[in-house]
Design an enzyme around this catalytic site. Sequence first.
Site, mmCIF file in Angstrom:
data_model
loop_
_atom_site.group_PDB
_atom_site.id
_atom_site.type_symbol
_atom_site.label_atom_id
_atom_site.label_comp_id
_atom_site.label_asym_id
_atom_site.label_seq_id
_atom_site.Cartn_x
_atom_site.Cartn_y
_atom_site.Cartn_z
ATOM 1 N N HIS A 130 0.948 -1.318 0.001
ATOM 2 C CA HIS A 130 -0.036 0.061 -0.074
ATOM 3 C C HIS A 130 0.917 1.316 -0.012
ATOM 4 O O HIS A 130 0.464 2.253 -0.699
ATOM 5 C CB HIS A 130 -1.009 -0.065 0.978
ATOM 6 N N ASP A 131 2.172 1.230 0.651
ATOM 7 C CA ASP A 131 2.787 2.547 0.831
ATOM 8 C C ASP A 131 4.211 2.410 -0.053
ATOM 9 O O ASP A 131 5.114 3.245 0.156
ATOM 10 C CB ASP A 131 3.226 2.596 2.222
ATOM 11 N N LYS A 136 6.007 5.573 -1.385
ATOM 12 C CA LYS A 136 6.555 6.095 -0.536
ATOM 13 C C LYS A 136 8.171 6.304 -0.536
ATOM 14 O O LYS A 136 8.944 6.817 -0.168
ATOM 15 C CB LYS A 136 6.446 5.871 0.914
ATOM 16 N N HIS A 172 2.142 9.932 -2.891
ATOM 17 C CA HIS A 172 2.650 8.774 -2.778
ATOM 18 C C HIS A 172 2.048 7.530 -3.442
ATOM 19 O O HIS A 172 2.090 6.533 -4.055
ATOM 20 C CB HIS A 172 3.268 8.201 -1.571
ATOM 21 N N HIS A 174 -5.875 3.987 -0.943
ATOM 22 C CA HIS A 174 -5.957 3.753 0.333
ATOM 23 C C HIS A 174 -6.315 4.909 1.211
ATOM 24 O O HIS A 174 -6.600 4.758 2.438
ATOM 25 C CB HIS A 174 -4.997 2.735 0.857
ATOM 26 N N HIS A 175 -6.044 6.122 0.666
ATOM 27 C CA HIS A 175 -6.361 7.466 1.165
ATOM 28 C C HIS A 175 -7.581 8.113 0.986
ATOM 29 O O HIS A 175 -7.756 9.091 1.353
ATOM 30 C CB HIS A 175 -5.034 8.576 1.074
ATOM 31 N N ASP A 209 -6.116 0.202 8.127
ATOM 32 C CA ASP A 209 -4.657 0.856 7.949
ATOM 33 C C ASP A 209 -4.808 2.061 8.931
ATOM 34 O O ASP A 209 -3.779 2.185 9.878
ATOM 35 C CB ASP A 209 -4.526 1.422 6.732
#
Length: 238
Positions: free
Chosen positions: A82-83, A86, A111, A135-136, A164
């Site tokens: 998911h990240d 970054k 990101h 996801h954000h 999350d």
Amino acid sequence: LATTIVLYPVIIALNRDLLQLSVDLSHANIGMLNALGSAVAKRDSDTNSHNYRVALYTVRLAEAVGLGETEIKSLIKGAFLHDVGKIGISDTILLKPGKLSADEFTVMKTHPRHGADIIAKYAWLGDALAIVKHHHEKFDGSGYDGGLKGEDIPLHARIFSVVDVFDALTSRRPYRETLTFDDAMKIMEKGKGTHFDPALFDAFSRTARKHYEEIGLAGNAKIEEMLYGILEKYFGYA
């Protein structure tokens, strides 16, 4: 009949080799998944535990709402990665101990787009794109990267968003200490229907304490053991 008798052992041997190649490919893919997730985790928090916990929480929630094996496999991939975007964020922003400035937060919000660009090049990860990119997002449309609203947000991203945020609140971060389970749930309750899909939040909250005690309070060794149990169940990986 004679030809069949002669060829049968050859066919069985070829099939066995094909199955072994399939297993080897699956192991390589899972290894790559873990490596990519770890690369980000090491920069962000110096541990894989967040990726492992959110993968476990995600599976528990997906099972609770009745998703099938194929869907859960996609969720596991997305949870690990998911990240991944970054990687494109500088340490001065990623590891800043205080609140980000408006300009820094604008950079941080890129990101998901970086992550989508990274995994789009690998077909096996295509079904993780919904989580990596969205996801954000927030249920009321105030999130990012696309400002999607309600059920326009992919289901996988709506599921992952709940777990999350929960793990982020109940884990130590550079800018704050760990919150208790009760404090975290109170904060999340305020986001029901605005940040989170209310039906998914309700499904999560029914078993949240049980899973927090099982996963959130577990040591690294136990978390890894549970994770590999999940990988064995859904990917045949041991």
